[in-house]
Design an enzyme around this catalytic site. Structure first.
Site, PDB file in Angstrom:
ATOM      1  NE  ARG A   1      -2.452  30.958  -5.852  1.00 46.74           N
ATOM      2  CZ  ARG A   1      -2.189  29.696  -6.121  1.00 46.74           C
ATOM      3  NH1 ARG A   1      -3.137  28.778  -6.000  1.00 46.74           N
ATOM      4  NH2 ARG A   1      -0.999  29.318  -6.546  1.00 46.74           N
TER       5      ARG A   1
ATOM      6  CE  LYS B   1     -23.641  19.101   7.555  1.00 50.64           C
ATOM      7  NZ  LYS B   1     -23.441  17.740   8.114  1.00 50.64           N
TER       8      LYS B   1
ATOM      9  CE  LYS C   1     -31.779  18.044   8.979  1.00 56.92           C
ATOM     10  NZ  LYS C   1     -30.561  18.834   8.653  1.00 56.92           N
TER      11      LYS C   1
ATOM     12  CD  GLU D   1     -33.218  14.992  11.115  1.00 55.87           C
ATOM     13  OE1 GLU D   1     -33.067  14.753  12.326  1.00 55.87           O
ATOM     14  OE2 GLU D   1     -32.650  15.922  10.512  1.00 55.87           O
TER      15      GLU D   1
ATOM     16  CG  ASP E   1     -30.050  12.442  10.675  1.00 50.49           C
ATOM     17  OD1 ASP E   1     -29.127  12.559   9.851  1.00 50.49           O
ATOM     18  OD2 ASP E   1     -30.006  12.913  11.826  1.00 50.49           O
TER      19      ASP E   1
END
Length: 291
Positions: free
Chosen positions: A104, A139, A171, A204, A225
């Site tokens: 597994r 992410k 950011k 950004e 962005d």
């Protein structure tokens, strides 16, 4: 403790493999202990049940070895190769109980990684008529970032920063806290110089006005962005005229439906969170034969 970035990456990989095995077996595979004779030998094959790009073969070998050094693996396909439903990917032989204990964990790694590689490759092919590279993001599944990013690379994409330590990526919150794009970039340059860091600076921008401000400061990369395709075209034209050495990255609301159009604007990179945060695993199975 790791002394180099390579040591750190190797540690991420090896620790995750051991943890994955430990969370599955804990005190032992009691079903196999109850039903299988100790030392009983056999072999298993892992077969594709869907078409895609194979990833995780080398990880599978590491899992088998960590579970039982006596297991012997033979590969019929390698990471990065196209596979079709019905193809036998690998064969592994040895103690049946060890094969079942590893099964597994091996499939979990391979199915997830192959799913990421397959999806990445679909995007890479979508923009192959341009010079635009497909990038991943942070992410990723907690604890599996090394494998998620390795799968993107195997699928033909490129890795963006691994974590918070290997790039200065400014950011929106950093911009607002610094009092604007220019202030944030100047602070980043000062910090990089003071600490003698060999990292790129990316910022950004959320508008053409912020783009102009950023271009005047000369960061390595500018992230456009959530720009529309038309706005991206305008931004690329401005950047190529005023600061041709600055690389451009597009991000936000990217999908198969618009990836080609975004790439055709002339951006250098497209970063896509979907590659790793919305994984569809590639269907693989493991069948055991008894000696």
């Amino acid at each position: 403790m790791p002394h180099t970035v390579s040591d750190f990456y190797a540690g991420c990989r090896s620790r995750a493999v051991i943890l994955a095995l430990e969370e599955d077996r804990y005190t032992g595979d009691i079903t196999s202990l109850a039903t299988i004779e100790p030392g009983q030998q056999g072999h298993a094959v892992i077969k594709a049940k869907a078409d895609g790009i194979l990833a995780g073969a080398s990880v599978a070998e590491e899992v088998f070895k960590a579970c039982d050094p006596g297991l012997k693996t033979v590969f019929f396909s390698q990471d990065g190769e196209s596979i079709q439903a019905g193809d036998v990917v690998l064969e592994v032989s040895g103690c049946i109980a060890s094969l079942l204990m590893a099964e597994r964990t091996v499939l979990n790694f391979m199915q997830r990684m192959s799913g990421i590689a397959t999806r990445t490759n679909a995007y890479v092919r979508k923009v192959s008529h341009t010079q635009t590279a497909i990038l991943d993001t942070r992410k990723t599944a907690p604890g599996l970032r090394y494998f998620d990013k390795e799968a993107v690379r195997i699928g033909g994409g490129r890795n963006h920063r691994f974590g918070l330590f290997d790039m200065i990526l400014i950011k929106d919150n950093h911009i607002d806290a610094s009092g604007g794009v220019a202030n944030a970039i100047r602070n980043a340059f000062a910090y990089r110089t003071l600490n003698r860091l060999d990292v790129k600076i990316e910022t950004e921008v959320r508008s053409l006005a912020e783009l102009d401000e950023a271009l005047s400061c000369g960061p390595d990369i500018i992230l456009l962005d959530n720009f529309s395709v038309e706005l991206l075209k305008e931004a690329v034209a401005v950047a190529r005229r005023d600061a041709p050495m600055v690389k451009l990255e597009a991000s936000g609301n990217v999908g198969m439906h618009n990836a080609a159009a975004i790439a055709e604007t002339g951006v250098d990179y497209i970063s896509i969170g979907e590659l790793t945060h919305s994984v569809t695993a590639l269907d693989l199975s493991m069948t055991i034969a008894f000696a």
